[in-house]
Design a protein around this motif. Structure first.
Motif, PDB file in Angstrom:
ATOM      1  N   GLU A 117       0.805  -1.284  -0.066  1.00 35.60           N
ATOM      2  CA  GLU A 117      -0.017  -0.109   0.101  1.00 35.60           C
ATOM      3  C   GLU A 117       0.862   1.195   0.026  1.00 35.60           C
ATOM      4  O   GLU A 117       2.129   1.241   0.555  1.00 35.60           O
ATOM      5  CB  GLU A 117      -0.873   0.130   1.143  1.00 35.60           C
ATOM      6  CG  GLU A 117      -1.996  -0.648   1.170  1.00 35.60           C
ATOM      7  CD  GLU A 117      -3.297  -0.165   2.335  1.00 35.60           C
ATOM      8  OE1 GLU A 117      -4.215  -0.104   2.196  1.00 35.60           O
ATOM      9  OE2 GLU A 117      -2.576  -0.580   3.458  1.00 35.60           O
ATOM     10  N   CYS A 118       0.422   2.351  -0.532  1.00 42.73           N
ATOM     11  CA  CYS A 118       0.955   3.570  -0.271  1.00 42.73           C
ATOM     12  C   CYS A 118      -0.190   4.336   0.683  1.00 42.73           C
ATOM     13  O   CYS A 118      -1.332   4.600   0.043  1.00 42.73           O
ATOM     14  CB  CYS A 118       1.074   4.573  -1.505  1.00 42.73           C
ATOM     15  SG  CYS A 118       2.026   5.917  -1.545  1.00 42.73           S
TER      16      CYS A 118
ATOM     17  N   ARG B 247       7.652  12.123  -7.730  1.00 44.64           N
ATOM     18  CA  ARG B 247       6.436  11.537  -7.772  1.00 44.64           C
ATOM     19  C   ARG B 247       6.353  10.184  -8.524  1.00 44.64           C
ATOM     20  O   ARG B 247       5.727   9.070  -8.491  1.00 44.64           O
ATOM     21  CB  ARG B 247       5.238  12.332  -8.092  1.00 44.64           C
ATOM     22  CG  ARG B 247       4.978  13.244  -6.890  1.00 44.64           C
ATOM     23  CD  ARG B 247       3.471  14.051  -7.193  1.00 44.64           C
ATOM     24  NE  ARG B 247       3.530  14.719  -8.356  1.00 44.64           N
ATOM     25  CZ  ARG B 247       3.971  16.187  -8.563  1.00 44.64           C
ATOM     26  NH1 ARG B 247       4.209  16.746  -7.584  1.00 44.64           N
ATOM     27  NH2 ARG B 247       3.832  16.880  -9.737  1.00 44.64           N
TER      28      ARG B 247
ATOM     29  N   ILE C 165       8.305   7.361  -7.194  1.00 39.94           N
ATOM     30  CA  ILE C 165       7.447   6.546  -5.961  1.00 39.94           C
ATOM     31  C   ILE C 165       6.412   5.822  -6.538  1.00 39.94           C
ATOM     32  O   ILE C 165       6.300   4.697  -5.965  1.00 39.94           O
ATOM     33  CB  ILE C 165       6.731   7.760  -5.121  1.00 39.94           C
ATOM     34  CG1 ILE C 165       8.026   8.305  -4.429  1.00 39.94           C
ATOM     35  CG2 ILE C 165       5.953   7.045  -4.197  1.00 39.94           C
ATOM     36  CD1 ILE C 165       7.451   9.624  -3.520  1.00 39.94           C
ATOM     37  N   ARG C 166       5.443   6.107  -7.613  1.00 40.48           N
ATOM     38  CA  ARG C 166       4.365   5.623  -8.208  1.00 40.48           C
ATOM     39  C   ARG C 166       5.070   4.235  -9.001  1.00 40.48           C
ATOM     40  O   ARG C 166       4.613   3.435  -8.947  1.00 40.48           O
ATOM     41  CB  ARG C 166       3.440   6.527  -9.209  1.00 40.48           C
ATOM     42  CG  ARG C 166       2.269   5.786  -9.617  1.00 40.48           C
ATOM     43  CD  ARG C 166       1.517   6.546 -10.539  1.00 40.48           C
ATOM     44  NE  ARG C 166       2.557   7.124 -11.395  1.00 40.48           N
ATOM     45  CZ  ARG C 166       2.709   8.584 -11.897  1.00 40.48           C
ATOM     46  NH1 ARG C 166       2.489   9.516 -10.791  1.00 40.48           N
ATOM     47  NH2 ARG C 166       3.683   8.858 -13.065  1.00 40.48           N
TER      48      ARG C 166
ATOM     49  N   ILE D  49       6.524   1.628  -6.141  1.00 42.70           N
ATOM     50  CA  ILE D  49       4.925   0.804  -5.768  1.00 42.70           C
ATOM     51  C   ILE D  49       4.718  -0.268  -6.919  1.00 42.70           C
ATOM     52  O   ILE D  49       4.453  -1.405  -6.485  1.00 42.70           O
ATOM     53  CB  ILE D  49       3.927   2.095  -5.586  1.00 42.70           C
ATOM     54  CG1 ILE D  49       4.062   3.049  -4.494  1.00 42.70           C
ATOM     55  CG2 ILE D  49       2.595   1.174  -5.479  1.00 42.70           C
ATOM     56  CD1 ILE D  49       3.124   4.255  -4.545  1.00 42.70           C
TER      57      ILE D  49
ATOM     58  N   THR E 212       5.934  -1.027   0.090  1.00 46.11           N
ATOM     59  CA  THR E 212       4.872  -0.343   1.007  1.00 46.11           C
ATOM     60  C   THR E 212       5.428   1.048   1.171  1.00 46.11           C
ATOM     61  O   THR E 212       6.576   1.268   1.995  1.00 46.11           O
ATOM     62  CB  THR E 212       4.690  -1.262   2.444  1.00 46.11           C
ATOM     63  OG1 THR E 212       4.298  -2.591   2.370  1.00 46.11           O
ATOM     64  CG2 THR E 212       3.612  -0.469   3.301  1.00 46.11           C
ATOM     65  N   VAL E 213       4.800   2.020   1.135  1.00 44.17           N
ATOM     66  CA  VAL E 213       4.911   3.408   1.290  1.00 44.17           C
ATOM     67  C   VAL E 213       4.203   4.273   2.371  1.00 44.17           C
ATOM     68  O   VAL E 213       3.118   4.066   2.100  1.00 44.17           O
ATOM     69  CB  VAL E 213       5.187   4.118  -0.098  1.00 44.17           C
ATOM     70  CG1 VAL E 213       5.601   5.519  -0.032  1.00 44.17           C
ATOM     71  CG2 VAL E 213       6.204   3.591  -1.075  1.00 44.17           C
TER      72      VAL E 213
ATOM     73  N   LEU F 236       3.638   7.991   3.045  1.00 41.94           N
ATOM     74  CA  LEU F 236       4.025   9.145   2.593  1.00 41.94           C
ATOM     75  C   LEU F 236       3.568  10.251   3.410  1.00 41.94           C
ATOM     76  O   LEU F 236       2.247  10.528   3.432  1.00 41.94           O
ATOM     77  CB  LEU F 236       3.536   9.103   0.984  1.00 41.94           C
ATOM     78  CG  LEU F 236       3.742  10.691   0.356  1.00 41.94           C
ATOM     79  CD1 LEU F 236       5.382  10.941   0.251  1.00 41.94           C
ATOM     80  CD2 LEU F 236       3.056  10.557  -1.315  1.00 41.94           C
TER      81      LEU F 236
ATOM     82  N   LEU G 198      -0.906   9.698  -5.488  1.00 41.66           N
ATOM     83  CA  LEU G 198      -0.162   8.430  -5.222  1.00 41.66           C
ATOM     84  C   LEU G 198      -0.848   7.765  -4.201  1.00 41.66           C
ATOM     85  O   LEU G 198      -0.530   6.396  -4.377  1.00 41.66           O
ATOM     86  CB  LEU G 198       1.201   8.955  -4.688  1.00 41.66           C
ATOM     87  CG  LEU G 198       2.163   9.858  -5.515  1.00 41.66           C
ATOM     88  CD1 LEU G 198       3.330  10.297  -4.554  1.00 41.66           C
ATOM     89  CD2 LEU G 198       2.590   9.133  -6.577  1.00 41.66           C
ATOM     90  N   CYS G 199      -1.640   8.179  -3.199  1.00 41.60           N
ATOM     91  CA  CYS G 199      -1.997   7.109  -2.211  1.00 41.60           C
ATOM     92  C   CYS G 199      -3.074   6.527  -2.472  1.00 41.60           C
ATOM     93  O   CYS G 199      -4.288   6.895  -3.123  1.00 41.60           O
ATOM     94  CB  CYS G 199      -1.974   8.101  -0.931  1.00 41.60           C
ATOM     95  SG  CYS G 199      -0.524   8.848  -0.716  1.00 41.60           S
ATOM     96  N   ASP G 200      -3.212   4.974  -1.751  1.00 43.22           N
ATOM     97  CA  ASP G 200      -4.199   4.223  -1.810  1.00 43.22           C
ATOM     98  C   ASP G 200      -5.289   4.693  -0.745  1.00 43.22           C
ATOM     99  O   ASP G 200      -6.717   4.477  -0.823  1.00 43.22           O
ATOM    100  CB  ASP G 200      -4.005   2.762  -1.738  1.00 43.22           C
ATOM    101  CG  ASP G 200      -3.081   2.277  -2.778  1.00 43.22           C
ATOM    102  OD1 ASP G 200      -3.331   2.343  -3.817  1.00 43.22           O
ATOM    103  OD2 ASP G 200      -1.969   1.828  -2.269  1.00 43.22           O
TER     104      ASP G 200
END
Length: 344
Positions: A61-62, A207, A210-211, A215, A221-222, A224, A235-237
């Motif tokens: 997950e992010c 970005r 990171i993506r 990921i 697992t990030v 942020l 970016l985030c889930d």
């Protein structure tokens, strides 16, 4: 599978009484004494950075950690990486309690401070610096060179690998921070403000790294932490919103939007010609704004009911509409509404 778990975690920091030329802590202590009505010199004064944190983070997950300055974001990242230990409750990394297995859980995680750049020799090249850090991470010499080249390629630094660090831009330096972290081969990353002070183009590259790399390609697992909420949306889930050390709301961005009744969707109407008075009267019940000599009309609707009412009106002016878009409310607006509701 949960790789990180916070179980009723609380973390406090003492207000130290320091001697010396500047004694700012004394001012804070005096202030707390006044507002509490307590004047006991032996009383211990502290600030709760995090209170009753319960959080589960799944593998791959992010997670976006957001909130105003002083909300406890960096403290949460440090607890996740075993750089701090909780005063109450427990933090688990891959099932191990950080209090009981601090060294082992610390070796499973990597924290990347966004606004601080340290640990590199400015007179050496990125390649030489990374070879040094490969030795620090105890990578066998026969593997170190290949791993350094791999990290340089993934971060886009291969072309400047032999340039002195002192001549690198801020964006390249941040990439070098990320390249160093890649060498350690840790699958849990806590990234604190990765694009702060960077220009828009360098920020976009960070970005994308990171993506696309952390990921999607590596499956890391990030966690942020960022004040750039559009970055978090991209970016985030899931998002964790901290306020005064507490989790106010946590979930997907869609879930958080659904919990806010008055965050407004924006409907943008591109017109072939400005609306006439009669047509404007049809939209009188809505909040409007105009652009481009009144040929672009932005209508803000607070819920699905208002949106249905608007769509029912549009056939009366459809002959002038060349384009129509509907945008969800930005995360910043949604979280502002939540903050105001809880009295932050």
């Amino acid at each position: 599978m949960n790789v990180i778990e916070f179980d009723n975690v609380r973390k406090s920091f003492s207000l130290r009484k320091e001697e010396g030329f500047f004694r700012g802590d004394d001012i804070l202590i005096s202030f707390f004494k006044r507002i509490s009505g307590k004047h006991n010199r032996n009383r211990k004064y502290s600030i709760d950075a995090l209170k009753d944190i319960n959080l589960k983070i799944r593998k791959g997950e992010c997670i976006g950690i957001v909130g105003p300055n002083g909300a406890g974001k960096t403290t949460l990242l440090k607890l996740a990486c075993s750089l701090l230990l909780p005063d109450e409750g427990d933090v688990y990394v891959c099932g191990l309690n950080t209090k009981e297995h601090t060294d082992k859980t610390r070796s499973m995680t990597m924290i990347i401070p966004g606004s601080r750049f340290f640990g590199f020799n400015e007179l050496l090249s990125p390649r030489s610096n990374l070879l040094y850090w490969a030795a620090v991470y105890q990578i066998p010499p026969r593997e170190a060179k290949a791993r350094v080249e791999w990290a340089l390629e993934l971060t886009g630094l291969s072309e400047v690998g032999d340039r002195r660090v002192m001549f690198l831009s801020s964006g390249m330096r941040q990439k070098l921070n990320l390249a160093r972290a890649l060498l350690a081969d840790r699958e849990i990353w806590a990234i604190d403000e990765p694009t702060v002070h960077l220009d828009p183009w360098s920020a976009r590259e960070i970005r994308s790294f990171i993506r696309d790399v952390l990921i999607k390609k590596l499956g890391y697992t990030v966690l942020l932490s960022s004040q750039n909420l559009s970055e978090v949306e991209e970016l985030c889930d899931r998002v964790v919103f901290l306020l005064e050390g507490r989790v106010v709301i946590e979930g997907t961005i869609e879930y958080i939007r659904s919990r806010v009744r008055y965050a407004r969707k924006k409907v943008t109407l591109k017109l072939s010609s400005p609306l006439e008075r009669r047509e404007e009267d049809l939209l009188r019940g809505f909040r409007l704004s105009y652009l481009d000599d009144r040929k672009t009309v932005m209508v803000y609707v607070k819920d699905c009911s208002e949106l249905r009412d608007l769509l029912a009106i549009l056939p009366d002016i459809r002959h002038k509409i060349s384009d129509l878009t509907i945008q969800d409310p930005p995360l910043e607006e949604v979280l502002t509404v939540i903050r105001d509701e809880v009295g932050g």
